[in-house]
Design a protein around this motif. Sequence first.
Motif, PDB file in Angstrom:
ATOM      1  N   LEU A  28       1.143  10.599   5.462  1.00  0.00           N
ATOM      2  CA  LEU A  28       1.039   9.148   5.318  1.00  0.00           C
ATOM      3  C   LEU A  28      -0.386   8.673   5.614  1.00  0.00           C
ATOM      4  O   LEU A  28      -0.917   7.791   4.930  1.00  0.00           O
ATOM      5  CB  LEU A  28       2.021   8.463   6.262  1.00  0.00           C
ATOM      6  CG  LEU A  28       3.508   8.633   5.950  1.00  0.00           C
ATOM      7  CD1 LEU A  28       4.354   8.054   7.075  1.00  0.00           C
ATOM      8  CD2 LEU A  28       3.866   7.964   4.623  1.00  0.00           C
ATOM      9  N   ALA A  29      -1.016   9.266   6.637  1.00  0.00           N
ATOM     10  CA  ALA A  29      -2.402   8.915   6.956  1.00  0.00           C
ATOM     11  C   ALA A  29      -3.338   9.312   5.823  1.00  0.00           C
ATOM     12  O   ALA A  29      -4.309   8.606   5.521  1.00  0.00           O
ATOM     13  CB  ALA A  29      -2.825   9.589   8.254  1.00  0.00           C
ATOM     14  N   THR A  30      -3.055  10.430   5.171  1.00  0.00           N
ATOM     15  CA  THR A  30      -3.862  10.874   4.032  1.00  0.00           C
ATOM     16  C   THR A  30      -3.853   9.835   2.926  1.00  0.00           C
ATOM     17  O   THR A  30      -4.868   9.566   2.281  1.00  0.00           O
ATOM     18  CB  THR A  30      -3.322  12.216   3.493  1.00  0.00           C
ATOM     19  OG1 THR A  30      -3.438  13.208   4.526  1.00  0.00           O
ATOM     20  CG2 THR A  30      -4.086  12.669   2.264  1.00  0.00           C
ATOM     21  N   THR A  31      -2.708   9.221   2.710  1.00  0.00           N
ATOM     22  CA  THR A  31      -2.583   8.200   1.669  1.00  0.00           C
ATOM     23  C   THR A  31      -3.490   7.007   1.930  1.00  0.00           C
ATOM     24  O   THR A  31      -4.011   6.398   0.991  1.00  0.00           O
ATOM     25  CB  THR A  31      -1.123   7.712   1.594  1.00  0.00           C
ATOM     26  OG1 THR A  31      -0.274   8.818   1.304  1.00  0.00           O
ATOM     27  CG2 THR A  31      -0.951   6.648   0.518  1.00  0.00           C
ATOM     28  N   ALA A  32      -3.696   6.674   3.205  1.00  0.00           N
ATOM     29  CA  ALA A  32      -4.385   5.423   3.552  1.00  0.00           C
ATOM     30  C   ALA A  32      -5.871   5.578   3.819  1.00  0.00           C
ATOM     31  O   ALA A  32      -6.585   4.572   3.882  1.00  0.00           O
ATOM     32  CB  ALA A  32      -3.721   4.805   4.784  1.00  0.00           C
ATOM     33  N   ILE A  33      -6.388   6.791   3.950  1.00  0.00           N
ATOM     34  CA  ILE A  33      -7.759   6.973   4.406  1.00  0.00           C
ATOM     35  C   ILE A  33      -8.770   6.711   3.290  1.00  0.00           C
ATOM     36  O   ILE A  33      -8.501   6.973   2.118  1.00  0.00           O
ATOM     37  CB  ILE A  33      -7.956   8.403   4.978  1.00  0.00           C
ATOM     38  CG1 ILE A  33      -9.260   8.493   5.758  1.00  0.00           C
ATOM     39  CG2 ILE A  33      -7.914   9.442   3.859  1.00  0.00           C
ATOM     40  CD1 ILE A  33      -9.416   9.793   6.540  1.00  0.00           C
ATOM     41  N   GLY A  34      -9.908   6.156   3.652  1.00  0.00           N
ATOM     42  CA  GLY A  34     -11.020   5.992   2.724  1.00  0.00           C
ATOM     43  C   GLY A  34     -11.002   4.704   1.927  1.00  0.00           C
ATOM     44  O   GLY A  34     -10.014   3.957   1.929  1.00  0.00           O
ATOM     45  N   PRO A  35     -12.111   4.435   1.207  1.00  0.00           N
ATOM     46  CA  PRO A  35     -12.219   3.193   0.423  1.00  0.00           C
ATOM     47  C   PRO A  35     -11.149   3.071  -0.662  1.00  0.00           C
ATOM     48  O   PRO A  35     -10.758   1.958  -1.019  1.00  0.00           O
ATOM     49  CB  PRO A  35     -13.623   3.293  -0.207  1.00  0.00           C
ATOM     50  CG  PRO A  35     -14.359   4.271   0.634  1.00  0.00           C
ATOM     51  CD  PRO A  35     -13.350   5.231   1.150  1.00  0.00           C
ATOM     52  N   ALA A  36     -10.705   4.214  -1.206  1.00  0.00           N
ATOM     53  CA  ALA A  36      -9.694   4.189  -2.254  1.00  0.00           C
ATOM     54  C   ALA A  36      -8.290   4.417  -1.704  1.00  0.00           C
ATOM     55  O   ALA A  36      -7.343   4.592  -2.472  1.00  0.00           O
ATOM     56  CB  ALA A  36     -10.010   5.246  -3.320  1.00  0.00           C
ATOM     57  N   GLY A  37      -8.150   4.433  -0.391  1.00  0.00           N
ATOM     58  CA  GLY A  37      -6.839   4.639   0.212  1.00  0.00           C
ATOM     59  C   GLY A  37      -5.890   3.506  -0.110  1.00  0.00           C
ATOM     60  O   GLY A  37      -6.293   2.361  -0.285  1.00  0.00           O
ATOM     61  N   ARG A  38      -4.620   3.837  -0.173  1.00  0.00           N
ATOM     62  CA  ARG A  38      -3.594   2.830  -0.467  1.00  0.00           C
ATOM     63  C   ARG A  38      -2.762   2.543   0.771  1.00  0.00           C
ATOM     64  O   ARG A  38      -2.675   3.369   1.672  1.00  0.00           O
ATOM     65  CB  ARG A  38      -2.691   3.328  -1.601  1.00  0.00           C
ATOM     66  CG  ARG A  38      -3.394   3.364  -2.945  1.00  0.00           C
ATOM     67  CD  ARG A  38      -2.805   4.421  -3.824  1.00  0.00           C
ATOM     68  NE  ARG A  38      -2.918   5.728  -3.211  1.00  0.00           N
ATOM     69  CZ  ARG A  38      -3.147   6.845  -3.907  1.00  0.00           C
ATOM     70  NH1 ARG A  38      -3.297   6.792  -5.190  1.00  0.00           N
ATOM     71  NH2 ARG A  38      -3.231   7.997  -3.274  1.00  0.00           N
ATOM     72  N   ALA A  39      -2.156   1.396   0.769  1.00  0.00           N
ATOM     73  CA  ALA A  39      -1.366   0.976   1.923  1.00  0.00           C
ATOM     74  C   ALA A  39      -0.036   1.726   1.969  1.00  0.00           C
ATOM     75  O   ALA A  39       0.488   2.175   0.946  1.00  0.00           O
ATOM     76  CB  ALA A  39      -1.116  -0.521   1.876  1.00  0.00           C
ATOM     77  N   ARG A  53      -2.300   0.327   6.953  1.00  0.00           N
ATOM     78  CA  ARG A  53      -3.427   1.154   6.510  1.00  0.00           C
ATOM     79  C   ARG A  53      -3.993   2.032   7.629  1.00  0.00           C
ATOM     80  O   ARG A  53      -4.512   3.098   7.361  1.00  0.00           O
ATOM     81  CB  ARG A  53      -4.549   0.279   5.934  1.00  0.00           C
ATOM     82  CG  ARG A  53      -4.233  -0.281   4.563  1.00  0.00           C
ATOM     83  CD  ARG A  53      -5.420  -1.025   3.979  1.00  0.00           C
ATOM     84  NE  ARG A  53      -5.119  -1.527   2.651  1.00  0.00           N
ATOM     85  CZ  ARG A  53      -5.297  -0.859   1.535  1.00  0.00           C
ATOM     86  NH1 ARG A  53      -5.799   0.359   1.574  1.00  0.00           N
ATOM     87  NH2 ARG A  53      -4.983  -1.374   0.370  1.00  0.00           N
ATOM     88  N   GLY A  54      -3.950   1.577   8.839  1.00  0.00           N
ATOM     89  CA  GLY A  54      -4.485   2.362   9.952  1.00  0.00           C
ATOM     90  C   GLY A  54      -3.517   3.425  10.421  1.00  0.00           C
ATOM     91  O   GLY A  54      -2.296   3.252  10.365  1.00  0.00           O
ATOM     92  N   GLY A  55      -4.060   4.538  10.903  1.00  0.00           N
ATOM     93  CA  GLY A  55      -3.212   5.626  11.372  1.00  0.00           C
ATOM     94  C   GLY A  55      -2.328   5.226  12.533  1.00  0.00           C
ATOM     95  O   GLY A  55      -1.183   5.681  12.647  1.00  0.00           O
ATOM     96  N   HIS A  56      -2.828   4.362  13.408  1.00  0.00           N
ATOM     97  CA  HIS A  56      -2.034   3.926  14.558  1.00  0.00           C
ATOM     98  C   HIS A  56      -0.832   3.114  14.102  1.00  0.00           C
ATOM     99  O   HIS A  56       0.303   3.359  14.531  1.00  0.00           O
ATOM    100  CB  HIS A  56      -2.922   3.099  15.501  1.00  0.00           C
ATOM    101  CG  HIS A  56      -2.235   2.734  16.779  1.00  0.00           C
ATOM    102  ND1 HIS A  56      -2.527   1.590  17.490  1.00  0.00           N
ATOM    103  CD2 HIS A  56      -1.239   3.354  17.473  1.00  0.00           C
ATOM    104  CE1 HIS A  56      -1.766   1.538  18.562  1.00  0.00           C
ATOM    105  NE2 HIS A  56      -0.979   2.584  18.574  1.00  0.00           N
ATOM    106  N   ALA A  57      -1.061   2.146  13.215  1.00  0.00           N
ATOM    107  CA  ALA A  57       0.036   1.311  12.724  1.00  0.00           C
ATOM    108  C   ALA A  57       1.047   2.147  11.945  1.00  0.00           C
ATOM    109  O   ALA A  57       2.266   1.956  12.079  1.00  0.00           O
ATOM    110  CB  ALA A  57      -0.517   0.190  11.848  1.00  0.00           C
TER     111      ALA A  57
END
Length: 525
Positions: A28-39, A53-57
Amino acid sequence: MTMTARIIRLDDAARAPLMRGVDLVADLATTAIGPAGRAVLAGRNHTGPAMMRGGHAISQEVEVDDPGCRAGVAAMRQVAWRTSDAVGDGTCTAILIARGILREGMTALRAGISPGELEQALRAHGEAIASELRASSRPAVGYGELVDLAVRAAGGDTVIGTLAAEAHRRTGREGVVIVTEGQGAEDDLEVRPGLHFDEGWLSPHFATDAEAGTADLENPLILLHHGPIERLGPLLRVLEMMAEAGRSLLICAGGFGAEALGTLIVNKQRAGLKVVAVKAPGAGLWRMPMLEDIAAATGATVIADAFGTSLDRLRPAALGRAESVRVTRDGMTLIGGAGDPDTIALRRNAIRLDIERERHLSFDREQHRQRLARLSAGVAKLHVGGQSETVIRQRTARAAAASAAIRAAPGGLVPGGSAALLHAGRLARKSLPAGLAGRLVGRVFDAALGAPTEAIMANAGLDGRAIRHRLAEDANVDGFDVERRVFVPGEMILDPAEVLIAALRTGVSAGTTLFGVGASVAECV
């Protein structure tokens, strides 16, 4: 006596569900990381969906039934929390590094090295990489770099990034920026000059401007009382002297009895007494340090039983002074306090030491930071707006990430963004131990340090593995611009060194702790 049944798993049977839980959060964190990451969409039963979007959330939203899998999820949640608590950003990076260390560490153990030896070697090499990151960092140059840094941390949102940078510019290095969800569609930046506390007047009758609801006092005397004031008898002489001299008075106390408050209101309305009563800021153990902050800033003495002082023995020298005070329903602001500069400087240094000592409770550390900001620069509140609750939450998270990046900037900026981890890993190879342990540690870190870069590139539809390999092995290539899809000089992509170091240390710590698991015991659900 009732016995609770337990599930006992050994070796791979214990490690497999643990790894599934880690993979679940890391994917799930992989999905959100970086400028092109998705929510990551988190559904709720009784409210609208949340976009994470954040790993903590993200980690906080993951719940599973299997106890082994649940342990892996909890471990990644701890990684994200510790990273967020330390620097406020870099949580996805920390999660991916932790998974890389854990997965490759388990593979390395099959080569015959003992878990203890491998753990020690990995932790030592992690510190060597952190040292290379710090050595490659440099101070931020100019306001423009901070704006660029904030925009990148906000996922490319220029409006949010610029607003966060402006908030930090206006409060200064030791100021505090509080990011909150707004109530409307517009963003609002509120910067409070002077010493501000969120405690307003106790009655609208104290307002000097009834229409605006404000009480403005010029050149007031300031009385600080830790406990409640039940009666005004001991204060009558002070009030008479103040009225004769035409001075105004701010009374800040832990509370006011009905008789005392009513007497003050009557004297203001009928005798024209220039007085305002406010409740002392802070609750519980925080009240005294906050009153002492005001005392240092204004030259007052806190009246408290603990100090052996009382209203009965009050002397004019115990009253503080300021150029002006404004009190509203929601707060009070003191400007131009008459405190001794040396006393204020000592107070600031004492608070800085409190911040350094407070390593475990983020709430306490943040309270100390706000105290320091009040005595140094100021406090800014950034109210983030949007067209819907979901949009507001999403933009607030971006603003918080941008603010965290700027707050970490004084620790230095490293070129290359996430690629800085790869460069530091390459430079640190000289410190690898000889023999089998060194080869295994090198392989573990090659995979773990490359995981964030590979995920960032893959989210943009690029060949993450190929780009990661070139960044790791080619000393002439410093960074890759995802938006432009080209290799660029590292100076064009800067990240706070403190964020990457915190993510690295937290990830290494969690990964090396978990790969030594040989069995698990869990209660049956």
